[in-house]
Design a protein around this motif. Structure first.
Motif, short mmCIF file in Angstrom:
data_model
loop_
_atom_site.label_atom_id
_atom_site.label_comp_id
_atom_site.label_asym_id
_atom_site.label_seq_id
_atom_site.Cartn_x
_atom_site.Cartn_y
_atom_site.Cartn_z
N HIS A 1 31.84 43.33 38.41
CA HIS A 1 30.69 44.12 39.05
C HIS A 1 31.27 44.68 40.17
N GLY A 2 30.74 46.15 40.62
CA GLY A 2 31.17 47.02 41.60
C GLY A 2 32.59 47.61 41.43
N ASP A 3 32.89 47.69 40.12
CA ASP A 3 33.90 48.52 39.64
C ASP A 3 35.14 47.98 39.87
#
Length: 90
Positions: A65-67
């Motif tokens: 998550h959050g790239d």
């Protein structure tokens, strides 16, 4: 944002680290956190470099998550490229 020269260096360093890691430990993937810490690449630049390498078909990435890259692994094409570069150095 990294300069063009820095971006190229980041991509090359990632490929080299993945290849050496695969040869040394036999493990096919490396955590994004390990790449970030070992290569001292900012998270945003690491994500950008991985995105570029995925687009070139040289690595696969499991994204957190959050790239942020959770794990990064060389593709067959990436391995062939690194082997060709190793042969050129010999």
């Amino acid at each position: 944002m990294a300069t063009l020269h820095q971006r190229k260096n980041h991509r090359e360093a990632i490929m080299k680290t993945l290849y050496e890691g695969m040869e040394g430990s036999g493990l096919p993937d490396i955590s994004g956190a390990r790449l970030r810490d070992e290569l001292e690449i900012p998270e945003q630049d690491l994500a950008a470099a991985c995105t570029y390498l995925v687009g070139e078909g040289l690595v696969t990435v499991r994204w957190a998550h959050g790239d942020a890259p959770a794990t990064v692994m060389l593709t067959h094409q990436g391995i062939l490229l690194m082997e060709a570069e190793e042969e050129d150095r010999c």
